[in-house]
Design a protein around this motif. Structure first.
Motif, short mmCIF file in Angstrom:
data_model
loop_
_atom_site.label_atom_id
_atom_site.label_comp_id
_atom_site.label_asym_id
_atom_site.label_seq_id
_atom_site.Cartn_x
_atom_site.Cartn_y
_atom_site.Cartn_z
N GLN A 1 6.18 -6.51 1.65
CA GLN A 1 6.50 -5.72 2.83
C GLN A 1 7.53 -4.64 2.51
O GLN A 1 7.43 -3.52 2.98
N ARG A 2 8.51 -5.00 1.66
CA ARG A 2 9.54 -4.03 1.29
C ARG A 2 8.91 -2.84 0.54
O ARG A 2 9.36 -1.71 0.67
N SER B 1 5.90 -1.80 1.09
CA SER B 1 4.90 -1.21 2.00
C SER B 1 3.46 -1.42 1.53
O SER B 1 2.59 -0.59 1.79
N HIS B 2 3.21 -2.55 0.86
CA HIS B 2 1.84 -2.89 0.49
C HIS B 2 1.13 -3.49 1.71
O HIS B 2 1.76 -4.10 2.58
N GLU B 3 -0.17 -3.34 1.75
CA GLU B 3 -0.97 -3.96 2.80
C GLU B 3 -1.28 -5.39 2.38
O GLU B 3 -1.68 -5.63 1.23
#
Length: 197
Positions: free
Chosen positions: A28-29, A31-33
């Protein structure tokens, strides 16, 4: 990057679940899906039925969950497995996932008439990471028990299918190490997934 995580542990308080949360935080840090396949919460049926075996022969899965998982895997760039090692092997749900989803016509196909050479059918998947926990010392698992998971998953499954970028992270003697050591491991996982590319 689209990351599909296949997770198997029934207890939310497990160290495996802590690893999952650390991996999710790192992803999440960055910004991956993320797409989490939680086999326990999905009530995935690991049993290969006669219909599943006929589907294996025909290269057309019939289990609705398998068909759903196939569609989700087709969108993955990176595939992650997180599970404990119990009695030197993976739990039943993870073994069932391998049996029913890593399947001819889904994840691979044969390239010769004798069905001995394989090629991956999901070129979108560029890399595979496997994270496991166990209480057995690493040297003992390797020397006495023959490194069964490496042989079954990293070699007997993904190497055989032609997936070249494979990594196994093994956390050993989990119950015996200090809480500080476990926290250090979790920080390493979070950092690894925050820098995944």
């Amino acid at each position: 990057m689209k990351v599909v995580i296949v997770f198997n542990h029934p207890y939310d308080g497990s160290f495996c679940n802590a690893i999952l949360q650390a991996a999710l935080k790192g992803l999440q840090r960055a910004s991956h899906e993320i797409d989490l396949i939680h086999l326990d919460k999905d009530n995935f049926n690991p049993i290969m039925t006669s219909a599943d075996l006929k589907a294996f022969r025909d290269k057309k899965p019939v289990d609705p969950k398998v068909i759903e998982y196939k569609e989700r895997l087709e969108k993955a760039d990176h595939l992650v497995f997180i599970f404990p090692i119990w009695w030197e092997l993976m739990p039943a749900l993870m073994k069932g996932f391998v049996d029913k989803v890593i399947f001819p016509g889904v994840m691979y196909d044969y390239t010769n008439a004798g069905n001995t050479l394989m090629q991956p059918l999901m070129p979108n998947i560029k890399s595979v990471t496997m994270i496991t926990t166990m209480n057995t010392p690493k040297w003992l698992y390797w020397s006495l028990f023959g490194n069964a998971i490496k042989k079954a998953m990293m070699l007997g499954t993904f190497w055989k299918m032609g997936y070249k970028n494979r990594k196994w992270i093994s956390f050993n003697q989990v119950k015996m190490v200090t809480q500080e050591k476990r926290q250090q491991w979790l920080s390493q996982i979070e950092h690894k997934f925050s820098s995944l590319n």
